[in-house]
Design a protein around this motif. Sequence first.
Motif, PDB file in Angstrom:
ATOM      1  N   ASN A   1       0.832  -1.197   0.000  1.00 50.09           N
ATOM      2  CA  ASN A   1       0.000   0.000   0.000  1.00 50.09           C
ATOM      3  C   ASN A   1       0.869   1.251   0.000  1.00 50.09           C
ATOM      4  O   ASN A   1       1.923   1.290   0.609  1.00 50.09           O
ATOM      5  CB  ASN A   1      -0.900   0.036   1.224  1.00 50.09           C
ATOM      6  CG  ASN A   1      -1.884  -1.113   1.242  1.00 50.09           C
ATOM      7  OD1 ASN A   1      -1.780  -2.027   0.441  1.00 50.09           O
ATOM      8  ND2 ASN A   1      -2.820  -1.077   2.149  1.00 50.09           N
TER       9      ASN A   1
ATOM     10  N   ARG B   1      -4.664   3.704   1.006  1.00 47.83           N
ATOM     11  CA  ARG B   1      -5.788   3.476   0.087  1.00 47.83           C
ATOM     12  C   ARG B   1      -5.316   3.047  -1.285  1.00 47.83           C
ATOM     13  O   ARG B   1      -5.939   2.215  -1.929  1.00 47.83           O
ATOM     14  CB  ARG B   1      -6.623   4.762  -0.043  1.00 47.83           C
ATOM     15  CG  ARG B   1      -7.730   4.830   0.951  1.00 47.83           C
ATOM     16  CD  ARG B   1      -8.998   5.470   0.438  1.00 47.83           C
ATOM     17  NE  ARG B   1      -8.869   6.577  -0.456  1.00 47.83           N
ATOM     18  CZ  ARG B   1      -9.348   6.584  -1.704  1.00 47.83           C
ATOM     19  NH1 ARG B   1      -9.966   5.538  -2.206  1.00 47.83           N
ATOM     20  NH2 ARG B   1      -9.207   7.650  -2.466  1.00 47.83           N
TER      21      ARG B   1
ATOM     22  N   ASP C   1      -8.254   1.058  -2.753  1.00 53.47           N
ATOM     23  CA  ASP C   1      -9.244   0.587  -1.791  1.00 53.47           C
ATOM     24  C   ASP C   1     -10.113   1.774  -1.409  1.00 53.47           C
ATOM     25  O   ASP C   1      -9.615   2.877  -1.177  1.00 53.47           O
ATOM     26  CB  ASP C   1      -8.504   0.035  -0.568  1.00 53.47           C
ATOM     27  CG  ASP C   1      -9.377  -0.830   0.318  1.00 53.47           C
ATOM     28  OD1 ASP C   1     -10.470  -0.358   0.701  1.00 53.47           O
ATOM     29  OD2 ASP C   1      -8.961  -1.956   0.651  1.00 53.47           O
TER      30      ASP C   1
ATOM     31  N   GLY D   1     -11.774   1.905   1.303  1.00 48.63           N
ATOM     32  CA  GLY D   1     -11.802   1.986   2.750  1.00 48.63           C
ATOM     33  C   GLY D   1     -11.285   3.328   3.254  1.00 48.63           C
ATOM     34  O   GLY D   1     -10.301   3.855   2.735  1.00 48.63           O
TER      35      GLY D   1
ATOM     36  N   PRO E   1     -11.623  -0.638   5.294  1.00 50.91           N
ATOM     37  CA  PRO E   1     -10.565  -1.138   4.408  1.00 50.91           C
ATOM     38  C   PRO E   1     -10.766  -2.622   4.113  1.00 50.91           C
ATOM     39  O   PRO E   1     -11.199  -3.393   4.971  1.00 50.91           O
ATOM     40  CB  PRO E   1      -9.296  -0.909   5.234  1.00 50.91           C
ATOM     41  CG  PRO E   1      -9.639   0.203   6.163  1.00 50.91           C
ATOM     42  CD  PRO E   1     -11.084  -0.021   6.515  1.00 50.91           C
TER      43      PRO E   1
END
Length: 235
Positions: free
Chosen positions: A2, A7, A19, A21, A28
């Motif tokens: 990541n 994200r 993502d 989230g 997430p």
Amino acid sequence: MNVAGGRELAWDGCVNVRDLGGLGQVRPGAVVRMEAPTRLSESGWATAWAHGVRTVVDLRNADECRPDVASRPPGITTVRVPLEPLGTPFYEHWQKIDDLASPLYYPAMLAEHPERVVAATRAIATAAPGCVVFHCAGGKDRTGLLALVLLTLAAASPEEIIADYLLTYERMRQRYAELGFGDQLAAVNECLASHGTTIAASLTSTIGSLTMPDFLLDNGLPEADLATLHARLTT
């Protein structure tokens, strides 16, 4: 795996993966948006699997699909839910206006073909346990519309939704250039300006007119699936 605060995801072979989230109430690992995963390498698919991906929802039309560079893990299910209503007066009309490549057509799509949006939403709601990836070709327009619907349901702010939508232009800049396309952000801004609006204003208007969860329920999403979707996104 990541980057950029968690994200944005680095999956080898694709450039526009993130993502949802952290936006609104989305947790997430629930849903990921991306461009078509056709270029994902074997290690890219392994990273997607490690992220929890077990279902891929493909919003493209059949004639857009191309063979993957690497095989998808056998535990990942692909569900195809074409979002564009090809061959309809709606499609012919908007193809002439913006080629369905800007947020300008979103309100009309939600009003005239809500069943397609609900079908894509239901595919996410009823997917097997695990993270769900959804994508179109570039991960911008059809993917952007479905993201807007999910994020509005999950109480994300217009500012969050707009910022997430705009990320794709930067992430896909080099890929668009490889395909011989010009600056897509400039092109969309010019198109919307000719209709007296902007990306932010157009998206804000669409979000403001989208009453949740009534939109989904009124257009055929069963209450049980709504509950499952809300739990998937937020629990």
